[in-house]
Motif scaffolding. Structure first.
Motif, short mmCIF file in Angstrom:
data_model
loop_
_atom_site.label_atom_id
_atom_site.label_comp_id
_atom_site.label_asym_id
_atom_site.label_seq_id
_atom_site.Cartn_x
_atom_site.Cartn_y
_atom_site.Cartn_z
N ASN A 1 -11.30 33.52 53.50
CA ASN A 1 -11.52 34.77 54.37
C ASN A 1 -12.88 35.37 54.23
OD1 ASN A 1 -10.44 37.04 55.36
ND2 ASN A 1 -10.09 38.25 53.46
N MET B 1 -5.07 12.55 50.92
CA MET B 1 -5.32 14.12 50.66
C MET B 1 -6.69 14.12 50.01
SD MET B 1 -1.54 15.22 50.11
CE MET B 1 -1.56 14.98 48.37
N GLN C 1 -0.10 29.32 52.33
CA GLN C 1 -0.62 30.62 53.13
C GLN C 1 -0.40 30.55 54.45
OE1 GLN C 1 -3.89 33.17 51.51
NE2 GLN C 1 -4.46 31.41 50.50
N GLU D 1 -8.54 18.03 37.81
CA GLU D 1 -7.37 17.30 37.11
C GLU D 1 -6.60 16.55 37.96
OE1 GLU D 1 -7.07 16.58 34.02
OE2 GLU D 1 -9.11 17.49 33.58
N GLN D 2 -6.16 17.41 39.24
CA GLN D 2 -5.43 16.62 40.42
C GLN D 2 -6.01 15.48 40.81
OE1 GLN D 2 -3.65 18.73 43.38
NE2 GLN D 2 -3.05 20.32 42.00
N ASN E 1 -3.70 37.97 50.21
CA ASN E 1 -4.80 38.90 50.17
C ASN E 1 -4.03 40.38 50.74
OD1 ASN E 1 -7.25 40.38 50.32
ND2 ASN E 1 -7.66 39.67 52.07
N GLN F 1 -8.54 27.58 46.60
CA GLN F 1 -9.26 28.97 46.44
C GLN F 1 -9.57 29.63 45.10
OE1 GLN F 1 -8.32 31.60 49.93
NE2 GLN F 1 -6.63 30.68 50.18
N GLN G 1 -5.17 14.66 54.93
CA GLN G 1 -4.66 16.04 54.64
C GLN G 1 -5.71 16.64 53.76
OE1 GLN G 1 -1.68 17.75 55.02
NE2 GLN G 1 -0.97 16.27 56.71
N ILE H 1 0.03 10.93 37.97
CA ILE H 1 0.88 12.00 38.25
C ILE H 1 1.99 11.59 39.13
CG2 ILE H 1 1.30 14.20 38.39
CD1 ILE H 1 -1.33 15.05 37.87
#
Lengths: 324, 324
Positions: free
Chosen positions: A70, A61, B96, A109-110, B70, A96, A91, B49
């Motif tokens: 958007n 990922m 989303q 951090e992830q 939004n 955002q 993935q 993690i």
DNA sequence: TTGTATGCGTTATCAT
DNA sequence: ATGATAACGCATACAA
């Protein structure tokens, strides 16, 4: 609840065989495969992804940091990234940010926590030196035209492109040129401003402070620009606009106010997104989609070699239409 | 690179002590704590993690499924969820969907894979029976007024609220009432339509097919509604509108077209979001924020007791202003 | 082709 | 207050 061991037991095989089935490895006899699949279905089993990730040492990922999806620029960029990511069955995890730094740190951090393998910064707000601290936590790719050799980056040469735009306007007889940019602090905007001031100076053209307009991101911002224009004492005769959306809004508002384009003001923008063709806006084409796919390719290269830090510059091109 | 064992070794303590420091557990002497923190800093260590999640058997992350953030309705709802989540130091993972079912399944699969502990559906597009399959994979909470007893749900009674709106309009002498809803397939919209048809029938009022207008979500959709109105043979005298945004757009467009509100058409909407106060729109207040926090509270209850499946109905209230 | 055993990086139980 | 050590659920090197 059920785990791989339980499946193995009930299917009368070993855990490795179950694992092989799970991952479509070769060398497992059809009947055993059948048995495994059967009990997987029976027990409604699905793997614990945390365990998979821990065991594999990677997650497949990658995070994508962007202010918003958007907006045509970022959605096209994302599409480019996604097209390439799918080929590498990776993935995408979207961050955002709305330009908030905390959100960018969340992604970083992830990364440190091994929740994602790497990050593509479609836009960056945090200072570079803070980003640098995460250099060894996983591949990081930038989509900006910045002067550094630590991370691979994909972008167009914003100074050259902006220069091209300015020269074109000047060649058309304009010497009173205003510019509309996004976040004035951003790397790309900074380069554009410098280029602008230098070019105007070299041509002996004065620059009015009012002529540098920031925070122009979406179509609605075009209205703001027009209002500013209407109130300017020193009115420019041309606008060089950072993206098509804003140009579209500006032109729409201009017409509403009886300002002719290009009669009273010329408008030249960047991106060559669909709206510019629709509205016959002269624009400088930026291969946004390719920017994205190249960014992902750079990510792959970086993950294969942590020294890889090439700066890729994509070509741009003026598309002559009716707004200049 | 470095792991907890390495820290333990260099700090001259056991891994358990390191773990205790990491998790702020009591019973660790100040000097050992110091030593551990020091080498953590030195080695620039941070925990994996995945391993933490695997070991703990939970992630403290819950997914929130919504079409978009939004939009005032969903951003307020999300805010409510977030306020409560932070109290339980739980991370929110946003999905989303743009109403695409695949995105909802993505969330559900992450739940099965133990990447998240549970899901709050702020909006749901997938069929209920498919959702049911994930019942035992973790706590799931719905924010809709649906007839089921499998999952806890938080909502207002849309039939009653809609009824109240209709009765108010009728009491003001309207018998030609049109309605504007979101996705016509959604649970909430379905209830509203039924209520509408029944009420109109009971009062002996005819209903024109044109009077049921779907896909009304954002302010721009108000324009669409006005265009429809202008072309109707049988013109309604009142609009019951599913959310304030659309009502605001509708009224704005009405004025542009010389249609007086409430002179020519009355407009009654739902939500009581800021824009309705600003534009003096008569609306039915929905406690969106509380809807969110209650949803998270229900999530907590559900995770403590997998049988918990209460349907909570929040109160609503007509706010009388100037559009009816 | 299949199984055994070990490791991934934590947390938590149980002694001490 | 501290430390061994056994889970957690999976992948994989190695042996057979």
């Amino acid at each position: 609840m059920a785990n791989i061991r339980e499946i193995a037991r009930q299917a009368g095989v070993s855990v490795s065989t179950v694992s092989r089935v799970l991952n479509n490895h070769p060398y497992v006899s059809p009947d055993k495969r059948e048995a495994v699949l059967k009990t997987i279905k029976e027990l409604d089993y699905s793997p614990n992804i945390n365990a998979v990730h821990l065991s594999r040492g990677k997650t497949n990922m990658v995070g994508v940091v962007l202010p918003t999806i958007n907006h045509p620029y970022f959605s096209e960029l994302l599409e480019g990234i996604a097209e390439e990511a799918i080929k590498h069955n990776t993935q995408l995890v979207l961050f955002q940010t709305g330009y908030r730094e905390e959100k960018e740190f969340e992604a970083l951090e992830q990364l440190r926590g091994h929740l994602i393998d790497g990050i593509i910064f479609a836009s960056r707000a945090i200072p570079f030196n803070l980003l640098l601290k995460y250099k060894n936590d996983g591949p990081i790719v930038l989509c900006e035209d910045c002067d550094q050799d630590e991370f691979p980056s994909i972008s167009i040469k914003h100074d050259e492109a902006f220069n091209m735009g300015l020269e074109y306007l000047i060649s058309k007889g304009h010497d009173r040129i205003a510019i509309c940019l996004g976040r004035l602090e951003g790397t790309n905007s900074q380069k554009r401003q410098k280029t602008y001031l230098k070019k105007m100076d070299m041509n002996g053209h004065d620059v009015d402070d009012e002529w540098i307009i920031g925070d122009c991101l979406v179509i609605q911002d075009g209205k703001k620009v027009m209002n500013r224009y209407l109130n300017m004492k020193e009115k420019p005769t041309a606008f060089l606009v950072g993206n098509d959306q804003v140009a579209a809004g500006l032109i729409t508002e201009a017409i509403k106010n009886g300002i002719a384009v290009p009669g009273n003001i010329a408008v030249l923008s960047f991106d060559n997104h669909p709206i510019s063709e629709m509205m016959a806006i002269t624009t400088i084409d930026i291969p946004t989609n390719q920017l994205g796919s190249d960014a992902f390719k750079a990510y792959i290269k970086r993950s294969e070699n942590n020294e890889y830090a090439q700066k890729v510059s994509l070509p741009f091109q003026l598309i002559n239409r009716k707004s200049v």
